[in-house]
Design an enzyme around this catalytic site. Sequence first.
Site, mmCIF file in Angstrom:
data_model
loop_
_atom_site.group_PDB
_atom_site.id
_atom_site.type_symbol
_atom_site.label_atom_id
_atom_site.label_comp_id
_atom_site.label_asym_id
_atom_site.label_seq_id
_atom_site.Cartn_x
_atom_site.Cartn_y
_atom_site.Cartn_z
ATOM 1 N N LEU A 72 -23.285 47.902 -14.067
ATOM 2 C CA LEU A 72 -23.033 46.484 -14.311
ATOM 3 C C LEU A 72 -21.741 45.994 -13.653
ATOM 4 C CD1 LEU A 72 -24.074 46.303 -18.076
ATOM 5 C CD2 LEU A 72 -25.484 45.980 -16.042
ATOM 6 N N HIS A 106 -23.814 40.582 -13.451
ATOM 7 C CA HIS A 106 -24.631 40.806 -14.656
ATOM 8 C C HIS A 106 -23.979 40.129 -15.862
ATOM 9 C CE1 HIS A 106 -25.656 44.591 -12.327
ATOM 10 N NE2 HIS A 106 -26.841 44.109 -12.571
ATOM 11 N N GLN A 140 -39.825 50.517 -8.331
ATOM 12 C CA GLN A 140 -39.449 49.473 -7.382
ATOM 13 C C GLN A 140 -38.641 50.006 -6.195
ATOM 14 O OE1 GLN A 140 -37.132 47.305 -10.576
ATOM 15 N NE2 GLN A 140 -35.848 46.729 -8.838
HETATM 16 O O1 PAF Z 1 -32.693 42.848 -10.380
HETATM 17 C C1 PAF Z 1 -32.774 43.960 -10.922
HETATM 18 O O2 PAF Z 1 -31.758 44.582 -11.282
HETATM 19 C C2 PAF Z 1 -34.138 44.582 -11.153
HETATM 20 O O3 PAF Z 1 -35.012 44.281 -10.111
HETATM 21 C C3 PAF Z 1 -34.758 44.220 -12.500
HETATM 22 C C4 PAF Z 1 -35.062 42.735 -12.607
HETATM 23 C C5 PAF Z 1 -33.820 44.631 -13.634
HETATM 24 C C6 PAF Z 1 -36.083 44.971 -12.683
HETATM 25 O O4 PAF Z 1 -35.889 46.355 -12.664
#
Ligand code: PAF
Length: 282
Positions: free
Chosen positions: A33, A37, A61
């Site tokens: 973070l 964030h 992802q």
């Molecule tokens: O933006 C991110 O950090 C990620 O793509 C998310 C939205 C937390 C999904 O894993």
Amino acid sequence: MRIIKHPASLKSILDKKCLKGSTVGFVPTMGALHEGHLSLVRASLNANHLTVVSIFVNPLQFNDATDLEKYPVTIEKDILLLSEAGTDILFLPGYSDVYPEENPVARAHYDLGSLESVFEGKYRPGHFQGVCAVVDRLLSIVAPTDLYLGQKDFQQVAVLRKMIQLKNHNTKIVVCPIVREQNGLAMSSRNARLSPAGKEKAGEIYQCLKIIKEKATQEPFETLKALVIHRLSENDIKTEYLALADTLTLEEVHSFDTNRHLIILIAAIIESVRLIDNMPLQ
Ligand code: PAF
């Protein structure tokens, strides 16, 4: 701050709160973070009765295994930052809490249309399907009133808007502005992998976006694009794409058009770290 690991426990706490009329703001993260964030967390805290933040590094992802391996993990520090910010609940699920089925990739496909094949989608195949899978699952657990996302991941916001519509989640997206370092570098967990000199040079990305915006009425976009790509390469920054797009559809356009809402999008690599940024023209 309560730390909850199991979806069922989180659901039962939130169900009780929602029955009493509480609004829930949700900030999904992959940890590591930073101020970006925390700005989302603060926006949620200001507008909701309850703020839930999740930390889950979503393997689905990452189209590049090395990128996943190198993703910074700073959980102790993250917990401290969230607790100091006043977060109500930190949701820290494990892999099988998020993906209980054996093969989550085969499970769902989201029809994202052209959003999936342009810009980030083109360079990171499968990335947005993975983002949709995790956020879809998290939204079905948290069922937030508002979902907080950063404008830095501009295409991700468009993709998640589409997913929310496809899956009928009853959640509103709140987009928060990009938070930048002093030299303009957009805050990102990936910045931690840059050397101090690399971080300094990476500020050029923002300067270049500003140049394009400032000169938009004087020079054609393609001229400015060539100039900027050259300037970035002089700073050891390799441009992956630099494009002008319609802010609503993300359709690529090749010249400035004051009748449309346009945004400049960039992805660039410095010291093997891939960074993205953007700047609306209006
Ligand atoms: O933006 C991110 O950090 C990620 O793509 C998310 C939205 C937390 C999904 O894993």
